[in-house]
Design an enzyme around this catalytic site. Structure first.
Site, mmCIF file in Angstrom:
data_model
loop_
_atom_site.group_PDB
_atom_site.id
_atom_site.type_symbol
_atom_site.label_atom_id
_atom_site.label_comp_id
_atom_site.label_asym_id
_atom_site.label_seq_id
_atom_site.Cartn_x
_atom_site.Cartn_y
_atom_site.Cartn_z
ATOM 1 N N LYS A 86 54.905 -41.742 -19.018
ATOM 2 C CA LYS A 86 53.805 -42.707 -18.876
ATOM 3 C C LYS A 86 53.427 -43.378 -20.190
ATOM 4 O O LYS A 86 52.957 -44.509 -20.193
ATOM 5 C CB LYS A 86 52.580 -42.046 -18.227
ATOM 6 C CG LYS A 86 52.820 -41.661 -16.773
ATOM 7 C CD LYS A 86 51.529 -41.490 -15.975
ATOM 8 C CE LYS A 86 51.832 -41.237 -14.506
ATOM 9 N NZ LYS A 86 50.674 -40.878 -13.708
ATOM 10 N N LYS A 108 61.319 -40.165 -7.625
ATOM 11 C CA LYS A 108 60.394 -39.654 -6.594
ATOM 12 C C LYS A 108 59.544 -40.782 -5.988
ATOM 13 O O LYS A 108 59.255 -41.774 -6.662
ATOM 14 C CB LYS A 108 59.511 -38.536 -7.154
ATOM 15 C CG LYS A 108 58.340 -38.981 -7.985
ATOM 16 C CD LYS A 108 57.274 -37.883 -8.103
ATOM 17 C CE LYS A 108 56.034 -38.480 -8.743
ATOM 18 N NZ LYS A 108 54.775 -38.009 -8.312
ATOM 19 N N LYS A 166 53.044 -43.655 -5.741
ATOM 20 C CA LYS A 166 51.995 -44.599 -5.345
ATOM 21 C C LYS A 166 52.082 -45.872 -6.157
ATOM 22 O O LYS A 166 51.674 -46.929 -5.718
ATOM 23 C CB LYS A 166 50.617 -43.993 -5.635
ATOM 24 C CG LYS A 166 50.236 -42.854 -4.763
ATOM 25 C CD LYS A 166 48.744 -42.562 -4.996
ATOM 26 C CE LYS A 166 48.442 -41.104 -4.816
ATOM 27 N NZ LYS A 166 47.861 -40.485 -5.992
HETATM 28 P P1 ATP Z 1 52.244 -41.063 -7.897
HETATM 29 O O1 ATP Z 1 53.177 -40.751 -9.021
HETATM 30 O O2 ATP Z 1 52.898 -41.145 -6.570
HETATM 31 O O3 ATP Z 1 51.281 -42.189 -8.170
HETATM 32 P P2 ATP Z 1 50.920 -38.704 -8.563
HETATM 33 O O4 ATP Z 1 52.046 -37.817 -8.946
HETATM 34 O O5 ATP Z 1 50.082 -39.312 -9.554
HETATM 35 O O6 ATP Z 1 51.394 -39.837 -7.599
HETATM 36 P P3 ATP Z 1 48.867 -37.274 -7.083
HETATM 37 O O7 ATP Z 1 48.182 -38.134 -6.120
HETATM 38 O O8 ATP Z 1 48.036 -36.751 -8.144
HETATM 39 O O9 ATP Z 1 50.197 -37.938 -7.483
HETATM 40 O O10 ATP Z 1 49.609 -36.101 -6.355
HETATM 41 C C1 ATP Z 1 49.058 -35.372 -5.344
HETATM 42 C C2 ATP Z 1 50.036 -34.320 -4.891
HETATM 43 O O11 ATP Z 1 51.196 -34.931 -4.323
HETATM 44 C C3 ATP Z 1 50.566 -33.433 -6.031
HETATM 45 O O12 ATP Z 1 50.589 -32.106 -5.557
HETATM 46 C C4 ATP Z 1 51.969 -33.921 -6.266
HETATM 47 O O13 ATP Z 1 52.822 -32.894 -6.726
HETATM 48 C C5 ATP Z 1 52.368 -34.353 -4.882
HETATM 49 N N1 ATP Z 1 53.409 -35.383 -4.898
HETATM 50 C C6 ATP Z 1 53.365 -36.596 -5.518
HETATM 51 N N2 ATP Z 1 54.492 -37.305 -5.294
HETATM 52 C C7 ATP Z 1 55.288 -36.503 -4.496
HETATM 53 C C8 ATP Z 1 56.595 -36.667 -3.901
HETATM 54 N N3 ATP Z 1 57.290 -37.774 -4.065
HETATM 55 N N4 ATP Z 1 57.081 -35.650 -3.157
HETATM 56 C C9 ATP Z 1 56.370 -34.512 -2.963
HETATM 57 N N5 ATP Z 1 55.135 -34.297 -3.491
HETATM 58 C C10 ATP Z 1 54.597 -35.274 -4.259
#
Ligand code: ATP
Ligand code: LTN
Length: 326
Positions: free
Chosen positions: A111, A192, A195
């Site tokens: 990031k 992965k 969002k």
């Molecule tokens: P993103 O990178 O998608 O914006 P983030 O990693 O910031 O999301 P959070 O909203 O804080 O995500 O994550 C909430 C939960 O979802 C955490 O437990 C994270 O490990 C899980 N998670 C996020 N992306 C995935 C994925 N692609 N597959 C499985 N679990 C996920």
């Protein structure tokens, strides 16, 4: 009874990766554990947020928590910034962590992209997460695979403080699901599902309408050999879709492979659209009923009060161990 804690950032529409990796576990765990689920708004400001959108997103995540089946009678549901103990403990942990270990965090490296003007909060993000977990004497942390490194550093800091000051914290364990722990992007199955990715067809959000879901799945990247078989190395796209199919339907990947033997990707994808829609539409119906209710705010206020009561006890105990305050 074990204590369970986890959190989701209010940074946009929750997608099926968040659901299958994390939220689904939250619901499973609430019947036989003491569960605390947080909307981690202070983590979300480690990158710039529009205040109006942030507030909307906090309430969206709270409503989705309830819509997927979290029950405020069984679980404590609250917003992180409503409980001051998170920030307080975070400082104490920061004084017992090393810049070296934080520099090794892959999320920070990704990031910040090496920029000198990356926010300090992005660097100390894992410490705030450790504070979230340790504040509630958590035994189990249900999360997706991407959080493994953050759970490890939480354990390291807790052990370090226990060794130095005597037993202060419980050492928590991560809990990762087999089928949903890492849902990949639909347009690039080697990264992965996220969002924040630019292409909306790279993900399926829990609030997407059925047409959008159909379009995203039909467009999903696959390969050209036309065989529905799980093979992460050589067929990452189809393997990801198989994973999603299995996680939503409860059917084993093996059985799904058998079902589509000799049948092309088109049929498989069409059925996957139905599987996903069938699972998501009841969640959307619940969401629409809850989102603008007064009850939602009452649940969050009550959750914050209950969380605060636990947090205050931990903060007192930690301050005593450290010789802080009077
Ligand atoms: P993103 O990178 O998608 O914006 P983030 O990693 O910031 O999301 P959070 O909203 O804080 O995500 O994550 C909430 C939960 O979802 C955490 O437990 C994270 O490990 C899980 N998670 C996020 N992306 C995935 C994925 N692609 N597959 C499985 N679990 C996920
Ligand atoms: N870093 C997590 C969100 C998070 C979290 C937590 C998860 C913040 N604090 C405490 C579990 C326990 C993420 O998914 N990006």
């Amino acid at each position: 009874m074990k204590r369970v804690f986890s959190g989701v950032q209010p940074t946009g529409n929750i997608h099926i990766g968040n659901y299958l990796g994390a939220l689904k576990q939250f619901v499973e765990l609430q019947d036989s554990n003491e569960c605390i689920y947080c909307i981690v708004d202070m983590h979300s400001i480690t990158v710039p947020q529009d205040p109006k959108i942030l507030r909307k997103n906090i309430l969206d995540v709270a409503a989705l928590y309830l819509a997927v089946g979290l029950d405020p009678k069984k679980s404590i549901i609250f917003v992180q910034s409503d409980v001051p103990g998170h920030a307080e403990l975070s400082w104490i942990l920061m004084c017992n962590s090393y810049t070296g270990e934080l520099s090794r965090m892959t999320q920070f490296k990704q990031k910040s992209k090496g920029s000198e003007s990356a926010p300090t909060g992005l660097f100390t993000y894992p410490i705030l997460m450790a504070a979230d977990i340790l504040l509630y004497d958590t035994d189990v942390v249900p999360v997706g695979n991407d959080q493994k490194q953050h759970i490890e550093i939480t354990r390291d800091i807790a052990e370090r403080i226990n060794n130095k000051y005597g037993k202060t914290f419980i050492i928590p364990d991560g809990r990762f699901l087999k089928a949903g722990a890492r849902i990949m992007s639909l347009d690039d199955p080697t990264s992965k599902m996220s969002k924040s990715a630019e292409n909306i067809h790279s993900r399926i959000s829990l609030l997407d309408d059925s047409n959008k879901i159909k379009k995203s799945i039909m467009k999903a990247t696959t390969d050209s050999d036309g065989i529905v078989r799980f093979d992460i190395e050589n067929k990452p796209g189809i393997s990801n879709l198989l994973n999603i199919y299995s996680a939503f339907s409860g059917i084993s990947i093996n059985d799904i492979e058998k079902k589509y033997e000799g049948i092309g990707y088109g049929e498989f994808k069409k059925d996957l659209v139905s599987v996903v829609n069938d699972s998501i539409s009841p969640i959307q119906k619940n969401f629409n009923e809850i989102r603008n209710s007064k009850e939602l705010l009452d649940i969050l206020r009550d959750g914050a009060e209950r969380a605060n009561a636990i947090s205050e006890k931990t903060i007192k105990r930690v301050k005593d161990k450290f010789g802080l305050g009077l």
